[in-house]
Each structure stands twice: as C-alpha cells, then as structure tokens.
Design a protein around this motif. Structure first.
Motif, PDB file in Angstrom:
ATOM      1  N   ALA A  54      52.058  36.711  31.893  1.00  0.00           N
ATOM      2  CA  ALA A  54      52.484  35.361  31.529  1.00  0.00           C
ATOM      3  C   ALA A  54      53.032  34.614  32.751  1.00  0.00           C
ATOM      4  CB  ALA A  54      53.547  35.436  30.431  1.00  0.00           C
ATOM      5  N   PRO A  55      52.914  33.271  32.737  1.00  0.00           N
ATOM      6  CA  PRO A  55      53.479  32.493  33.844  1.00  0.00           C
ATOM      7  C   PRO A  55      54.985  32.735  33.952  1.00  0.00           C
ATOM      8  CG  PRO A  55      52.208  31.075  32.346  1.00  0.00           C
ATOM      9  CD  PRO A  55      52.309  32.425  31.701  1.00  0.00           C
ATOM     10  N   GLY A  56      55.476  32.883  35.158  1.00  0.00           N
ATOM     11  CA  GLY A  56      56.913  33.042  35.362  1.00  0.00           C
ATOM     12  C   GLY A  56      57.397  34.478  35.395  1.00  0.00           C
ATOM     13  N   THR A  57      56.499  35.435  35.163  1.00  0.00           N
ATOM     14  CA  THR A  57      56.931  36.839  35.187  1.00  0.00           C
ATOM     15  C   THR A  57      57.127  37.345  36.617  1.00  0.00           C
ATOM     16  OG1 THR A  57      54.601  37.465  34.942  1.00  0.00           O
ATOM     17  CG2 THR A  57      55.948  37.527  32.948  1.00  0.00           C
ATOM     18  N   GLY A  58      56.585  36.607  37.585  1.00  0.00           N
ATOM     19  CA  GLY A  58      56.814  36.975  38.988  1.00  0.00           C
ATOM     20  C   GLY A  58      55.579  37.494  39.706  1.00  0.00           C
ATOM     21  N   LYS A  59      54.398  37.116  39.222  1.00  0.00           N
ATOM     22  CA  LYS A  59      53.160  37.624  39.845  1.00  0.00           C
ATOM     23  C   LYS A  59      53.003  37.172  41.297  1.00  0.00           C
ATOM     24  CE  LYS A  59      50.698  35.732  36.689  1.00  0.00           C
ATOM     25  NZ  LYS A  59      51.839  35.262  35.861  1.00  0.00           N
ATOM     26  N   SER A  60      53.306  35.886  41.552  1.00  0.00           N
ATOM     27  CA  SER A  60      53.140  35.392  42.929  1.00  0.00           C
ATOM     28  C   SER A  60      54.101  36.092  43.871  1.00  0.00           C
ATOM     29  CB  SER A  60      53.409  33.896  43.013  1.00  0.00           C
ATOM     30  OG  SER A  60      52.554  33.216  42.170  1.00  0.00           O
ATOM     31  N   VAL A 142      41.545  42.802  48.195  1.00  0.00           N
ATOM     32  CA  VAL A 142      41.686  41.435  47.679  1.00  0.00           C
ATOM     33  C   VAL A 142      42.534  41.483  46.410  1.00  0.00           C
ATOM     34  CG1 VAL A 142      40.511  39.424  46.679  1.00  0.00           C
ATOM     35  CG2 VAL A 142      39.498  40.575  48.642  1.00  0.00           C
ATOM     36  N   PHE A 143      43.548  40.648  46.374  1.00  0.00           N
ATOM     37  CA  PHE A 143      44.339  40.494  45.153  1.00  0.00           C
ATOM     38  C   PHE A 143      43.810  39.287  44.393  1.00  0.00           C
ATOM     39  CE2 PHE A 143      47.533  42.543  47.983  1.00  0.00           C
ATOM     40  CZ  PHE A 143      47.769  43.661  47.200  1.00  0.00           C
ATOM     41  N   VAL A 144      43.537  39.491  43.111  1.00  0.00           N
ATOM     42  CA  VAL A 144      43.148  38.365  42.262  1.00  0.00           C
ATOM     43  C   VAL A 144      44.313  38.135  41.319  1.00  0.00           C
ATOM     44  CG1 VAL A 144      41.540  37.491  40.523  1.00  0.00           C
ATOM     45  CG2 VAL A 144      40.692  38.951  42.363  1.00  0.00           C
ATOM     46  N   GLU A 145      44.966  36.998  41.489  1.00  0.00           N
ATOM     47  CA  GLU A 145      46.145  36.717  40.682  1.00  0.00           C
ATOM     48  C   GLU A 145      45.809  35.622  39.683  1.00  0.00           C
ATOM     49  OE1 GLU A 145      49.505  35.134  42.950  1.00  0.00           O
ATOM     50  OE2 GLU A 145      50.119  34.333  41.019  1.00  0.00           O
ATOM     51  N   THR A 146      46.051  35.874  38.408  1.00  0.00           N
ATOM     52  CA  THR A 146      45.772  34.831  37.418  1.00  0.00           C
ATOM     53  C   THR A 146      47.084  34.246  36.923  1.00  0.00           C
ATOM     54  OG1 THR A 146      45.789  36.363  35.555  1.00  0.00           O
ATOM     55  CG2 THR A 146      43.672  35.961  36.609  1.00  0.00           C
ATOM     56  N   VAL A 147      47.038  33.001  36.534  1.00  0.00           N
ATOM     57  CA  VAL A 147      48.211  32.330  35.994  1.00  0.00           C
ATOM     58  C   VAL A 147      47.969  32.189  34.494  1.00  0.00           C
ATOM     59  CG1 VAL A 147      49.572  30.213  36.039  1.00  0.00           C
ATOM     60  CG2 VAL A 147      48.523  31.069  38.128  1.00  0.00           C
ATOM     61  N   GLY A 148      48.834  32.778  33.723  1.00  0.00           N
ATOM     62  CA  GLY A 148      48.680  32.641  32.281  1.00  0.00           C
ATOM     63  C   GLY A 148      48.050  33.867  31.657  1.00  0.00           C
ATOM     64  N   VAL A 149      47.941  33.828  30.345  1.00  0.00           N
ATOM     65  CA  VAL A 149      47.340  34.935  29.617  1.00  0.00           C
ATOM     66  C   VAL A 149      46.359  34.369  28.608  1.00  0.00           C
ATOM     67  CG1 VAL A 149      49.053  36.776  29.779  1.00  0.00           C
ATOM     68  CG2 VAL A 149      49.433  34.917  28.192  1.00  0.00           C
ATOM     69  N   GLY A 150      45.241  34.981  28.499  1.00  0.00           N
ATOM     70  CA  GLY A 150      44.245  34.484  27.555  1.00  0.00           C
ATOM     71  C   GLY A 150      42.900  35.074  27.892  1.00  0.00           C
ATOM     72  N   GLN A 151      41.869  34.558  27.218  1.00  0.00           N
ATOM     73  CA  GLN A 151      40.548  35.151  27.401  1.00  0.00           C
ATOM     74  C   GLN A 151      40.061  35.010  28.842  1.00  0.00           C
ATOM     75  OE1 GLN A 151      39.019  37.145  25.240  1.00  0.00           O
ATOM     76  NE2 GLN A 151      37.605  37.517  26.954  1.00  0.00           N
ATOM     77  N   VAL A 156      38.448  37.543  33.914  1.00  0.00           N
ATOM     78  CA  VAL A 156      38.629  37.689  35.361  1.00  0.00           C
ATOM     79  C   VAL A 156      38.962  39.144  35.696  1.00  0.00           C
ATOM     80  CG1 VAL A 156      40.119  37.076  37.311  1.00  0.00           C
ATOM     81  CG2 VAL A 156      39.224  35.278  35.833  1.00  0.00           C
ATOM     82  N   MET A 157      39.798  39.770  34.867  1.00  0.00           N
ATOM     83  CA  MET A 157      40.204  41.147  35.163  1.00  0.00           C
ATOM     84  C   MET A 157      39.045  42.136  35.008  1.00  0.00           C
ATOM     85  SD  MET A 157      43.138  41.110  36.458  1.00  0.00           S
ATOM     86  CE  MET A 157      43.653  39.479  36.938  1.00  0.00           C
ATOM     87  N   ALA A 158      37.991  41.713  34.305  1.00  0.00           N
ATOM     88  CA  ALA A 158      36.808  42.583  34.190  1.00  0.00           C
ATOM     89  C   ALA A 158      36.111  42.739  35.546  1.00  0.00           C
ATOM     90  CB  ALA A 158      35.840  42.008  33.160  1.00  0.00           C
ATOM     91  N   LEU A 159      36.510  41.921  36.536  1.00  0.00           N
ATOM     92  CA  LEU A 159      35.856  41.957  37.847  1.00  0.00           C
ATOM     93  C   LEU A 159      36.548  42.893  38.828  1.00  0.00           C
ATOM     94  CD1 LEU A 159      35.577  38.068  38.299  1.00  0.00           C
ATOM     95  CD2 LEU A 159      33.728  39.581  37.575  1.00  0.00           C
ATOM     96  N   VAL A 160      37.727  43.382  38.491  1.00  0.00           N
ATOM     97  CA  VAL A 160      38.542  44.071  39.499  1.00  0.00           C
ATOM     98  C   VAL A 160      38.517  45.598  39.326  1.00  0.00           C
ATOM     99  CG1 VAL A 160      40.054  42.037  39.543  1.00  0.00           C
ATOM    100  CG2 VAL A 160      40.792  44.067  38.290  1.00  0.00           C
ATOM    101  N   ASP A 161      38.916  46.306  40.394  1.00  0.00           N
ATOM    102  CA  ASP A 161      38.961  47.768  40.338  1.00  0.00           C
ATOM    103  C   ASP A 161      40.207  48.250  39.589  1.00  0.00           C
ATOM    104  OD1 ASP A 161      36.658  48.416  42.075  1.00  0.00           O
ATOM    105  OD2 ASP A 161      37.843  47.442  43.634  1.00  0.00           O
ATOM    106  N   THR A 162      41.316  47.603  39.866  1.00  0.00           N
ATOM    107  CA  THR A 162      42.595  48.017  39.280  1.00  0.00           C
ATOM    108  C   THR A 162      43.322  46.791  38.741  1.00  0.00           C
ATOM    109  OG1 THR A 162      42.791  49.840  40.871  1.00  0.00           O
ATOM    110  CG2 THR A 162      44.825  49.122  39.802  1.00  0.00           C
ATOM    111  N   THR A 163      43.713  46.851  37.478  1.00  0.00           N
ATOM    112  CA  THR A 163      44.431  45.724  36.878  1.00  0.00           C
ATOM    113  C   THR A 163      45.920  46.039  36.741  1.00  0.00           C
ATOM    114  OG1 THR A 163      42.483  45.045  35.617  1.00  0.00           O
ATOM    115  CG2 THR A 163      44.604  44.244  34.818  1.00  0.00           C
ATOM    116  N   VAL A 164      46.726  45.189  37.340  1.00  0.00           N
ATOM    117  CA  VAL A 164      48.174  45.318  37.222  1.00  0.00           C
ATOM    118  C   VAL A 164      48.650  44.244  36.239  1.00  0.00           C
ATOM    119  CG1 VAL A 164      50.376  45.212  38.462  1.00  0.00           C
ATOM    120  CG2 VAL A 164      48.335  46.128  39.617  1.00  0.00           C
ATOM    121  N   VAL A 165      49.273  44.672  35.151  1.00  0.00           N
ATOM    122  CA  VAL A 165      49.819  43.720  34.183  1.00  0.00           C
ATOM    123  C   VAL A 165      51.314  43.573  34.453  1.00  0.00           C
ATOM    124  CG1 VAL A 165      50.316  43.309  31.739  1.00  0.00           C
ATOM    125  CG2 VAL A 165      48.077  44.196  32.418  1.00  0.00           C
ATOM    126  N   VAL A 166      51.733  42.339  34.671  1.00  0.00           N
ATOM    127  CA  VAL A 166      53.133  42.083  34.999  1.00  0.00           C
ATOM    128  C   VAL A 166      53.838  41.495  33.780  1.00  0.00           C
ATOM    129  CG1 VAL A 166      54.710  40.924  36.606  1.00  0.00           C
ATOM    130  CG2 VAL A 166      52.423  41.601  37.384  1.00  0.00           C
TER     131      VAL A 166
END
Ligand code: GDP
Length: 307
Positions: A54-60, A142-151, A156-166
């Motif tokens: 979610a936005p604001g959890t501190g991903k950036s 490469v870090f792929v950082e998304t803003v928000g949660v949703g489909q 986007v996370m289907a493209l990555v090797d490792t998904t970190v949920v914050v």
C-alpha cells in the motif's frame, strides 16, 4: 530493424545512459517488436526484485536502502518506479520519488518512472519492455517498485524473480495484503516501520495468514525493518539472496521458465487484441444480432470457428 535502431541497441548494450531512456520510450510507446527482439538477445543476466504494498508503507525508503546495499557490493542497479495514478510519464518527472535522490548522481544507479500515460499496452507491458532494455544494458539488479495495491501491481509482479511485499502498522494490519491478493504473490514479507507501535501485531497477523500455504518448498520469511532508521535492511537483502539461491541459476529456474511461457501468452494476447480491434465484422452477423437471431457471443464463436 532499421539501421537507426541497430545503433540504439549497440549504445544500450554499451551502457550509454541517454540511449537507455530513448530505448525505453521507443519500446513502451510503440509496439516496437524488432527493437525488443534484438535487445532481448543481449539479456538474461539481470535479477529483478519487485516491491509492492500500500502507498505510504515505506517502499521508496526501503528501495533506497536496498540500493545502498547493492552499491556496497558494486552492483549496477536499475529502478523502475511504477505509478498507475501519476499523470506524468518518462524519466523526466520523478514525482515524489525524491527519496531515491541520494542515488541520482550515482552513475551505477538508473531510476525510471513509469505511468499510465505513454504506456499504451498497459503498465505491465511497458514495465516488461523497460526490463528488456535494462537487462540488455547489463544491470545486475533491477528493483521494480509499484505504488498502490491492485490488479496492475499483481500483473507487474508477475514479471519479477522475487516479490517483496511491504506492509506497515497503521495500514489495516496484515489484512490489507490479503485483501489485495498480494499475500499469494509475496516471496518475502517486510513489516516496515518496526519503530512504530503495532508492528508485532502485523507480524502475528501475517504469520497466521502465511501458515495456510507453503509454496514449492519456500516458506516466505517475514522480516522487520525500520527503513527510516536503516535497521533490518541487511536481513531483507539476505532473504532476497536466499530466495534467489533456491530459485537456482537461470537454467534451473522454474520461475523463469514460467515467466517466459507467460510472456509468449501476453504477446499472443496483444497480437490478437490488435487484430481484433480492427477486424471487419460481416454485416450479416451484425444484422442477425439486431434481428435477435443470435447474439454477439455466438457470433464471435462462429467467427473463431471459421478462422
Ligand atoms: P511508499 O509510498 O510505500 O513508497 O512509502 P515512502 O517510502 O514514501 O514512505 C512513506 C512515509 O513513511 C514517509 O514519510 C517516510 O519517511 C515514512 N517511513 C518510511 N519508512 C519508515 C519507517 O521505517 N519508520 C517510520 N516511522 N517511517 C517511515
């Protein structure tokens, strides 16, 4: 491929920064398949780590700290910041990604923002194309950082090797993750803002929810961090490394095989979509629908059968 794009590929592979930006725009704006194809031939080296939540959890803030970890190890790092809500596009406007500003002058770090404008095929298609460019350019990570949660984040996370949920306290606890469907896709869970009250409750919530499913012998670890105080960052790094180790090398990596197959499916869908959007529908079919002799779904079925 034109002479011109052959030059562009050469410059991207040589690591020229301005060409990176041009190549990303070229592959995300137009369906520039020849360019994508020749860039793809130079890839295969980059590991991709996604951060979602979610936005604001501190991903950036967390991404910023992870970039430092990577730089300490001498790795070249790319960041794709995906923002579905931002009206801006391209690398020029970084919006509020100021938290990565420490690294902007570092030639070993390349940050690119992505938004819906300019991403005609959708954000995940644009991100996929940008990843092909960064891979060809030889980035280690490469870090792929998304803003928000949703489909769109799940796509986007289907493209990555490792998904970190914050996740973080004060965001509806761990439940937010379950609701958004990101519980299933997380390889690593980070409970950030551990300096704030309520972090223990989030860890407890997540532990309970994760007990329900172990996937492929990997049980997703839960790591506490305070990105702002730079604590727990080494643990996140170690968890990413452990996940990478259990995935195996590029040849033994089941996830990569699945993603390659999925990339073909997406390409097929995109191709079918383009063909379908401009397809002439025979007037007898249209008339038949209006007369209620049959319906649009049956008409589509008939067209598919006759193809
Ligand atoms: P994002 O929207 O998920 O990318 O979150 P940001 O990284 O932009 O952080 C949102 C806000 O939370 C900012 O004000 C950060 O300074 C703050 N923040 C990030 N990490 C922490 C942390 O570990 N502890 C505390 N207390 N605040 C944090």
């Amino acid at each position: 491929m034109t002479e011109h794009s052959a030059d562009l590929v050469e410059r991207v592979v040589a690591g020229d920064r301005r060409s990176l930006a041009r190549a990303i725009s070229a592959v995300e704006d137009a369906e520039n398949i020849p360019l994508l194809a020749s860039l793809h031939a130079h890839g295969g080296h980059t590991r991709v780590v996604g951060l979602t939540g979610a936005p604001g959890t501190g991903k950036s803030t967390l991404t910023d700290r992870l970039i430092s970890q990577a730089r300490e190890r001498g790795l070249a790092v790319g960041v794709i910041a995906v923002d579905p809500s931002s009206p801006f596009t391209g690398g020029a406007v970084l919006g509020d990604r100021v938290r990565m500003q420490d690294h902007i002058l570092d030639p070993g770090v390349y940050v690119r923002s992505m938004s819906t404008r300019g991403a005609l095929g959708g954000l995940s298609t644009a991100t996929e194309a940008a990843l092909v460019v960064l891979d060809a350019a030889g980035f280690d990570l490469v870090f792929v950082e998304t803003v928000g949660v949703g489909q769109s984040e799940v796509d986007v996370m289907a493209l990555v090797d490792t998904t970190v949920v914050v996740v973080a306290p004060g965001f509806g606890d761990g439940v937010q993750a379950a609701k958004a469907g990101i519980l299933e896709i997380g390889d690593i869970f980070v409970v950030n803002k551990a300096d704030q009250p309520g972090a223990d409750a989030v860890v407890a919530d997540l532990t309970q929810m994760l007990e329900l499913g172990v996937r492929g012998g990997w049980s997703p670890p839960i790591v506490r961090t305070s990105a702002i105080e730079s604590s727990g960052i080494g643990e996140v790094w170690d968890a990413i490394e452990r996940h990478r180790a259990q995935l195996g090398g590029p040849d033994g990596d089941v996830g990569r095989r699945e993603r390659a197959a999925h990339a073909v499916r997406r390409a097929l869908l995109a191709r079918l979509g383009r063909q379908t959007a401009t397809r002439e529908i025979p007037s007898d079919l249209v008339e038949g629908i209006l007369r209620r002799d049959f319906d649009p779904w049956t008409a589509a079925e008939r067209l598919v059968q006759s193809d």
